[in-house]
Motif scaffolding. Structure first.
Motif, PDB file in Angstrom:
ATOM      1  N   ILE B  26      -8.890  -7.883  -2.118  1.00 34.79           N
ATOM      2  CA  ILE B  26      -7.778  -7.079  -2.421  1.00 34.79           C
ATOM      3  C   ILE B  26      -8.460  -5.741  -2.298  1.00 34.79           C
ATOM      4  O   ILE B  26      -7.778  -4.612  -1.710  1.00 34.79           O
ATOM      5  N   ILE B  27      -9.628  -5.483  -2.907  1.00 31.24           N
ATOM      6  CA  ILE B  27     -10.144  -4.171  -3.249  1.00 31.24           C
ATOM      7  C   ILE B  27     -10.670  -3.619  -1.784  1.00 31.24           C
ATOM      8  O   ILE B  27     -10.415  -2.517  -1.363  1.00 31.24           O
ATOM      9  N   HIS B  28     -11.347  -4.706  -1.284  1.00 30.34           N
ATOM     10  CA  HIS B  28     -11.765  -4.242   0.066  1.00 30.34           C
ATOM     11  C   HIS B  28     -10.573  -3.762   1.113  1.00 30.34           C
ATOM     12  O   HIS B  28     -10.753  -2.804   1.806  1.00 30.34           O
ATOM     13  N   LEU B  29      -9.412  -4.466   0.970  1.00 23.23           N
ATOM     14  CA  LEU B  29      -8.408  -4.147   1.938  1.00 23.23           C
ATOM     15  C   LEU B  29      -7.814  -2.729   1.505  1.00 23.23           C
ATOM     16  O   LEU B  29      -7.980  -1.938   2.369  1.00 23.23           O
ATOM     17  N   TYR B  30      -7.981  -2.468   0.478  1.00 17.03           N
ATOM     18  CA  TYR B  30      -7.210  -1.176   0.049  1.00 17.03           C
ATOM     19  C   TYR B  30      -8.119  -0.047  -0.094  1.00 17.03           C
ATOM     20  O   TYR B  30      -8.111   1.183   0.567  1.00 17.03           O
TER      21      TYR B  30
END
Lengths: 487, 68, 227
Positions: B26-30
């Motif tokens: 999730i962090i990677h995506l954002y």
């Protein structure tokens, strides 16, 4: 930019669409018939032993799951695959040949396999009834599909794979793994040289067989009735409505979530059976967790329509797809509820279970495939959809059918479950088994009628499709978003 | 019962590991979007703009060379 | 790492496969060996019973009847002792079913007789008024395929070491003999004659005497064995 002479080639997609309509009518027709057999047992004898309930039920499930649904999946793959990879099948003679071979082998295999069930060749394992020679045909069909998927990806122009393709790839891999392991069987003729050459015996025994079977059975639902249908809706809903997916990031996240969680939940078919307790609990817990990724996808679809709800009124195809995602939410909530141990104790073995299955299959799978094929029809034939009014009527008739179906099965299932456990004031069982059968007659009748409504809707669909193909007004160029329809 | 214990510990470890992976994703995506490295939402266009003649959202390098 | 995966279809597919294969590995493998251990005294099916089991499968009896008694009082009152893991050790495939349109059959041999079954399968409503089960009259004329049943028994004996021709309970006698096809067939014929006589139907007895076992006789032998 590219050579303007090249166009997307829909040949194989068209063929599979015809087959989806054919198998849909066949499979669901049998379904309606056996539904009425439960209400009116005399119907069992119309075709001698060939129309007995127990003979027809596996034919119904297999025709609908592996005839109708798989045809729908293949049809949409041969359409969506080209479009989101921006490459035409006409560009590769090899892939074209593979596609056609895939179709014919599948069609032939399906006919043979269904025929084998009719003459009593079955392994008895649900959704894996086919005997070993037909399993081999299924594997070949699957390999051809794999070649087609990865072949087309190999010559793509678009570097990144659109989310729908993720789901198609997952379908391919998931079914391959599950099918192979669950159908491990030893042909008895090859070992002993006598008896029926088609007969085989399962590699696993008893509880092990049950575990493998429901790991398969549950996840066949995942990879035939869920994953590829999500692949479809991620393409067709945005395309038909002209709205990009609400959150592409959410779609990626729910993909991995679904992939990981789904496989654990098979244990919920075996609650209170003789499989280890920890596995039953695991099945139960993961079924609840499964709500998250499922609703992630479903909400993502519904939110795609944000600010565009007017289209719901205008466009019957949007109606089909929005209701499909709604039914997807309903059945992915209902399933986890049924997996809770105390609820399962009541619901297992009752009609609530087929009720639940049909929420998903009629509402979610059926509606999505119907919408997808009607979306493709104007693009296949460069003609308008023949009749919007007919499509609307079909929608309402089939929706009524589904509501009748699941409401009657809810009542039937819970009534039956309660009666099985009811005791009188002395603690003795209050009802004999037959009491719990005869009481269901009105609900079985109602269910049959619901099924009949849905079935009639299929004919409207087939007629509309046929007229679109042959008699509708021609359009000059392929519509970009909403499919054109004559009133 | 020893295998049970190993199974339990491995299972717990796995859950923790996967939680990290999930949040990491999730962090990677954002983050990659915030930094402007990638724009995930543009991939949604792949379904909408899917004519054979329309330009790919992210063409394969070989094709880029060809067209140049 | 993640963005790389999204653009490499091959490694993406490997990733997906690992993620989906994981659950099965964890859930199914650990208990596999333990699960297949038979309960004390469990015996494999005799040839006629196995043939009857094949009839049960051929006509998909499991579409409406379960063979799994859950550990609830309401179920043990109705059907008998709840089912145990090791009782299924020789069931290939398992026949638990998933729907009870009709009652559970896991211990039907305890409370139904051969003639009850024969009457019931010929005309269900004659013994259970209001039954929605259809009649299975073709089983009264179809001849049992003993050869395939023998092939199956021999296969599981050879491949999975199912204890045919062995002393299972340690009393010095062979518990379930199989032997050659001729021997096995002869035993099945005797057993079939006994079952046919129990059904009190002369046509079934006559058929067995002619050397043809009707499917219904094999099926009843199997059902009587379920205890």
């Amino acid at each position: 930019m590219q050579n303007p002479a090249i166009e997307y080639d829909y040949t194989v997609a068209k063929w599979f669409s015809y087959l989806a309509i054919l198998f849909g009518i066949l499979g669901m027709g049998i379904g309606v018939w056996i539904a009425f057999e439960l209400a009116f047992p005399e119907l069992n004898y119309v075709a001698g032993e060939y129309s007995l309930f127990s003979r027809l039920r596996p034919i119904h499930t297999n025709t609908v799951a592996f005839g109708f649904t798989l045809s729908g999946i293949f049809a949409t793959w041969y359409y969506v695959g080209q479009r989101v990879l921006k490459v035409s099948m006409a560009e590769s003679k090899f892939l074209m040949a593979v596609g056609k071979l895939h179709f014919w082998l599948y069609f032939l295999g399906a006919l043979l396999a269904v025929g084998s069930l009719l003459v009593r060749y079955t392994t008895s394992k649900e959704y894996a009834q086919f005997e070993w020679p037909f399993d081999i045909v299924v594997v070949l069909v699957w390999v051809l599909w794999g070649i087609s998927i990865f072949g087309l990806i190999g010559i793509r122009r678009e570097k990144t794979l659109y989310i729908s393709l993720w789901y198609y790839i997952a379908t391919f891999l998931g079914v391959a793994m599950l099918y192979l392991f669950n159908n491990m069987e030893v042909p008895t003729y090859l070992i002993t040289g006598m008896g029926d050459p088609l007969h085989s015996v399962s590699m696993y025994a008893g509880t092990n067989d049950a575990m493998v079977q429901w790991w398969y059975g549950h996840n066949a639902v995942a990879f035939v009735f869920t994953v590829p249908i999500i692949a479809m809706i991620y393409y067709y809903l945005p395309k038909e409505s002209g709205q990009p997916v609400y959150s592409y990031k959410l779609s990626l996240l729910s993909f991995w979530g679904l992939m990981f969680v789904y496989l654990w939940a098979g244990g919920h078919h075996l609650i209170y059976s003789t499989v280890p307790d920890w596995m039953q609990t695991m099945g139960s817990v993961f079924s609840i967790i499964l709500i998250l990724p499922s609703w992630g996808s479903a909400l993502n679809m519904l939110l795609t329509m944000k600010g565009e709800w007017g289209q719901l009124k205008e466009n019957p195809l949007i109606k089909f797809m929005v209701l499909a995602s709604t039914f997807y939410m309903l059945s992915t909530l209902e399933g986890p509820i049924q997996s809770i141990k105390s609820v399962n104790a009541l619901a297992h073995f009752t009609d609530w279970i087929p009720g639940h299955v049909h929420d998903g299959t009629l509402g979610w799978v059926g509606f999505m495939i119907i919408a997808a094929i009607m979306h493709m029809a104007p693009r296949f034939y460069k003609r308008e959809i023949y009749s919007k009014k007919l499509l609307e009527m079909q929608f309402w008739l089939q929706t009524t059918g589904i509501v009748l179906y699941f409401s009657s099965m809810w009542i039937a299932g819970i009534t039956q479950g309660m009666m099985w456990r009811a005791v009188d004031q002395y603690g003795n069982l209050a009802y004999s088994f037959i009491d719990t059968v005869t009481v269901l007659h009105p609900y079985y009748t109602l269910r049959g009628i619901g099924g009949l409504f849905y079935f009639l809707g299929l004919f409207m669909w087939a007629y509309n499709f046929y007229k679109t193909m042959t008699a509708s007004k021609a359009i000059e160029k392929e519509p970009q978003f909403a499919s054109p329809m004559a009133a | 019962m020893d295998t049970r214990l190993i199974q339990g510990v491995a299972y717990l470890g796995l859950i923790i590991f996967l939680t990290f992976i999930l949040y990491g994703y999730i962090i990677h995506l954002y983050r990659s979007e915030k930094k402007g490295k990638r724009n995930y939402e543009k991939y949604g266009k792949m379904a909408l703009d899917d004519e054979l003649s329309s330009p790919p959202v992210e063409p394969l390098e070989e094709n880029e060379k060809e067209s140049k | 790492m993640f963005s790389w995966l999204e653009k490499n279809p091959f490694f993406f597919a490997v990733g997906v496969f690992v993620v989906i294969a994981f659950a099965g590995l964890i859930e199914i493998v650990p208990d596999f060996a333990q699960q297949s251990r038979p309960v004390v005294g469990a015996k494999p099916y005799s040839l006629l019973e196995l043939a009857g089991r094949q009839v049960y499968i051929k006509d998909s009896c499991n579409a409406c009847h379960s063979q799994l008694i859950r550990p609830f009082k309401s179920e043990t009152d109705r059907y008998g002792m709840y089912s145990l893991n090791g009782e299924y050790a020789y069931d290939r495939p398992f026949l638990w079913g998933s729907k009870r349109t009709g009652p559970d059959l896991h211990r039907v041999g305890n409370y139904r007789t051969s003639d009850w079954h024969a009457n019931h399968m010929w005309e269900p409503t004659s013994v259970v008024p209001g039954s929605i089960m259809p009649a299975y009259k073709h089983m009264f004329t179809n001849v049992t395929d003993l050869e395939t049943a023998y092939a199956e028994a021999l296969t599981v004996k050879k491949v999975f070491n199912v204890p045919y021709d062995k002393d299972i309970d340690g009393d010095g006698k062979v518990d379930v003999p199989l032997g050659s096809f001729e021997q096995a067939k002869q035993r099945a014929m005797q057993y079939a004659l006994q079952v046919a006589q129990e059904t009190k139907r002369q046509d079934l007895v006559d058929m067995v005497k002619q050397g043809k076992i009707p499917e219904i006789v094999a099926l009843i032998a199997y059902l009587n064995r379920l205890k």
